[in-house]
Design a protein around this motif. Structure first.
Motif, mmCIF file in Angstrom:
data_model
loop_
_atom_site.group_PDB
_atom_site.id
_atom_site.type_symbol
_atom_site.label_atom_id
_atom_site.label_comp_id
_atom_site.label_asym_id
_atom_site.label_seq_id
_atom_site.Cartn_x
_atom_site.Cartn_y
_atom_site.Cartn_z
ATOM 1 N N GLU A 1 0.831 -1.204 0.000
ATOM 2 C CA GLU A 1 0.000 0.000 0.000
ATOM 3 C C GLU A 1 0.868 1.259 0.000
ATOM 4 O O GLU A 1 0.561 2.247 -0.693
ATOM 5 C CB GLU A 1 -0.900 0.007 1.231
ATOM 6 C CG GLU A 1 -1.895 -1.142 1.293
ATOM 7 C CD GLU A 1 -2.656 -1.155 2.605
ATOM 8 O OE1 GLU A 1 -2.953 -0.063 3.125
ATOM 9 O OE2 GLU A 1 -2.955 -2.255 3.114
ATOM 10 N N GLU A 2 1.941 1.220 0.784
ATOM 11 C CA GLU A 2 2.802 2.399 0.887
ATOM 12 C C GLU A 2 3.565 2.656 -0.408
ATOM 13 O O GLU A 2 3.719 3.807 -0.842
ATOM 14 C CB GLU A 2 3.746 2.222 2.078
ATOM 15 C CG GLU A 2 2.987 2.225 3.396
ATOM 16 C CD GLU A 2 3.813 1.871 4.608
ATOM 17 O OE1 GLU A 2 3.269 1.898 5.715
ATOM 18 O OE2 GLU A 2 5.016 1.571 4.451
ATOM 19 N N VAL A 3 4.032 1.586 -1.039
ATOM 20 C CA VAL A 3 4.714 1.735 -2.323
ATOM 21 C C VAL A 3 3.761 2.316 -3.367
ATOM 22 O O VAL A 3 4.124 3.236 -4.120
ATOM 23 C CB VAL A 3 5.284 0.384 -2.794
ATOM 24 C CG1 VAL A 3 5.701 0.452 -4.265
ATOM 25 C CG2 VAL A 3 6.477 -0.020 -1.938
ATOM 26 N N GLU A 4 2.534 1.803 -3.423
ATOM 27 C CA GLU A 4 1.558 2.303 -4.387
ATOM 28 C C GLU A 4 1.286 3.795 -4.171
ATOM 29 O O GLU A 4 1.200 4.570 -5.134
ATOM 30 C CB GLU A 4 0.255 1.513 -4.261
ATOM 31 C CG GLU A 4 0.347 0.075 -4.755
ATOM 32 C CD GLU A 4 -0.897 -0.731 -4.414
ATOM 33 O OE1 GLU A 4 -1.803 -0.175 -3.757
ATOM 34 O OE2 GLU A 4 -0.957 -1.908 -4.807
ATOM 35 N N HIS A 5 1.141 4.201 -2.904
ATOM 36 C CA HIS A 5 0.837 5.602 -2.594
ATOM 37 C C HIS A 5 1.983 6.510 -3.031
ATOM 38 O O HIS A 5 1.754 7.565 -3.654
ATOM 39 C CB HIS A 5 0.583 5.749 -1.096
ATOM 40 C CG HIS A 5 0.263 7.155 -0.679
ATOM 41 N ND1 HIS A 5 -0.999 7.695 -0.767
ATOM 42 C CD2 HIS A 5 1.055 8.150 -0.176
ATOM 43 C CE1 HIS A 5 -0.975 8.947 -0.343
ATOM 44 N NE2 HIS A 5 0.255 9.241 0.027
ATOM 45 N N LEU A 6 3.213 6.119 -2.717
ATOM 46 C CA LEU A 6 4.360 6.962 -3.052
ATOM 47 C C LEU A 6 4.595 7.016 -4.557
ATOM 48 O O LEU A 6 4.892 8.078 -5.113
ATOM 49 C CB LEU A 6 5.602 6.461 -2.322
ATOM 50 C CG LEU A 6 5.580 6.659 -0.799
ATOM 51 C CD1 LEU A 6 6.714 5.906 -0.140
ATOM 52 C CD2 LEU A 6 5.662 8.138 -0.443
ATOM 53 N N ARG A 7 4.464 5.891 -5.208
ATOM 54 C CA ARG A 7 4.659 5.886 -6.661
ATOM 55 C C ARG A 7 3.607 6.736 -7.358
ATOM 56 O O ARG A 7 3.899 7.411 -8.348
ATOM 57 C CB ARG A 7 4.624 4.454 -7.188
ATOM 58 C CG ARG A 7 5.888 3.661 -6.869
ATOM 59 C CD ARG A 7 5.780 2.223 -7.333
ATOM 60 N NE ARG A 7 7.002 1.477 -7.073
ATOM 61 C CZ ARG A 7 7.102 0.144 -7.152
ATOM 62 N NH1 ARG A 7 6.033 -0.568 -7.508
ATOM 63 N NH2 ARG A 7 8.236 -0.451 -6.896
ATOM 64 N N ALA A 8 2.380 6.704 -6.848
ATOM 65 C CA ALA A 8 1.320 7.522 -7.436
ATOM 66 C C ALA A 8 1.630 9.005 -7.293
ATOM 67 O O ALA A 8 1.168 9.823 -8.096
ATOM 68 C CB ALA A 8 -0.019 7.203 -6.766
ATOM 69 N N ALA A 9 2.417 9.354 -6.270
ATOM 70 C CA ALA A 9 2.816 10.746 -6.058
ATOM 71 C C ALA A 9 4.122 11.080 -6.771
ATOM 72 O O ALA A 9 4.664 12.179 -6.593
ATOM 73 C CB ALA A 9 2.957 11.015 -4.562
ATOM 74 N N GLY A 10 4.633 10.138 -7.552
ATOM 75 C CA GLY A 10 5.850 10.379 -8.319
ATOM 76 C C GLY A 10 7.134 10.123 -7.562
ATOM 77 O O GLY A 10 8.206 10.569 -7.987
ATOM 78 N N VAL A 11 7.061 9.398 -6.458
ATOM 79 C CA VAL A 11 8.243 9.123 -5.642
ATOM 80 C C VAL A 11 8.690 7.679 -5.846
ATOM 81 O O VAL A 11 7.898 6.747 -5.656
ATOM 82 C CB VAL A 11 7.945 9.360 -4.145
ATOM 83 C CG1 VAL A 11 9.129 8.939 -3.282
ATOM 84 C CG2 VAL A 11 7.596 10.823 -3.907
ATOM 85 N N ALA A 12 9.933 7.500 -6.242
ATOM 86 C CA ALA A 12 10.485 6.153 -6.391
ATOM 87 C C ALA A 12 10.785 5.567 -5.015
ATOM 88 O O ALA A 12 11.217 6.281 -4.100
ATOM 89 C CB ALA A 12 11.756 6.193 -7.230
ATOM 90 N N VAL A 13 10.553 4.292 -4.863
ATOM 91 C CA VAL A 13 10.744 3.624 -3.574
ATOM 92 C C VAL A 13 11.602 2.380 -3.763
ATOM 93 O O VAL A 13 11.376 1.598 -4.689
ATOM 94 C CB VAL A 13 9.400 3.205 -2.947
ATOM 95 C CG1 VAL A 13 9.620 2.639 -1.549
ATOM 96 C CG2 VAL A 13 8.425 4.363 -2.915
#
Length: 255
Positions: free
Chosen positions: A108-120
């Motif tokens: 869930e956290e990876v999906e949220h950050l990637r949707a905001a343009g942040v690589a994880v």
């Protein structure tokens, strides 16, 4: 023109780090490297203090615990804290017990950050069942006893589909699978009752609490005695329940 500030010049990033079951020696080298480079560490409730202590002295430690039946930090707030810190140029480590992608909401956290343009980046950790059974001298799979292993939560999402324990038990019996149940202590009586519709009452079961920590405890029993054994031994969360013939390999260690 004045030089950019150190904070502004620094590029923020986020790493989800699996802290393993608790023993600092079970951290991977990559996990330790990421933790020691962090400027902000968002820590799960089940991460041991010995592992948190490996963060740099100047790092900001933010406890964002989530425990069943206890007051928890809302998931949306955790994700926003991560995003805000990355955008501020911080080196963010989201330190999660066990493995980030095994019941850790890491997906869930990876999906949220990637949707905001942040690589994880994600650094795997040793999940509790693997460490717990290894410390008891038994495998999760075995050519003669278990052809596979199923990791499943005993705590269903509110409003979600309930686990069909009877179907799972029959599948485990027919395909010779080990069942590993996380977050199943509160529902152990119900889980036992349902699994007995597909598995024999003498199916071996191990319950391991506080895996890898100095106060680790365990009990070995049978499926028809699971709930009674938990109550008698005073075992509680966090524990993993392992069901299957591989448990016969558990060494006779003191609880």
């Amino acid at each position: 023109m004045s030089a950019p500030s150190t904070l502004a010049a620094r590029s923020g990033r986020c790493t989800l780090v699996g802290a393993g079951p608790g023993d600092p020696e079970l951290l991977t080298l990559k996990a330790l490297k990421a933790l020691q480079a962090a400027t902000v560490v968002l820590v799960d409730d089940l991460v041991s203090e010995a592992i948190v202590a490996l963060a740099p002295p100047g790092a900001r430690i933010v406890h964002v615990g989530k425990r069943g039946g206890c007051k928890s930090t809302p998931q949306a707030l955790i994700e926003q804290l991560m995003l805000d810190a990355v955008r501020a140029g911080e080196q963010v480590v989201r330190l999660k017990g066990g493995d980030p992608f095994i019941f850790g909401r890491g997906g869930e956290e990876v999906e949220h950050l990637r949707a905001a343009g942040v690589a994880v980046e994600v650094v795997s950790g040793i999940t509790a069942a693997m460490a717990g059974m290894a410390l008891l001298g038994a495998p999760l799979t075995h050519r003669a006893h278990a052809q596979g292993v199923v990791f499943i939560t005993g705590h269903s999402q509110p409003g979600g589909t309930a686990t069909d324990w009877r179907l799972l038990a029959a599948t485990a019996r027919d395909l010779r699978l080990t069942l590993v149940i996380y977050m199943g202590m509160a529902g152990s009586a119900h889980i036992q009752q349902e699994l007995l519709h597909g598995l024999p009452g003498d199916t071996p079961v191990a319950v391991v609490q506080h895996v890898s920590l100095p106060h680790q405890r365990h009990a070995v029993t049978t499926l028809d005695q699971l709930h009674a054994t938990i109550a008698r031994a005073g075992l509680g969360s966090p524990s993993v329940i392992v069901v299957g013939d591989v448990v016969r390999g558990v060494q006779a260690l003191p609880n």
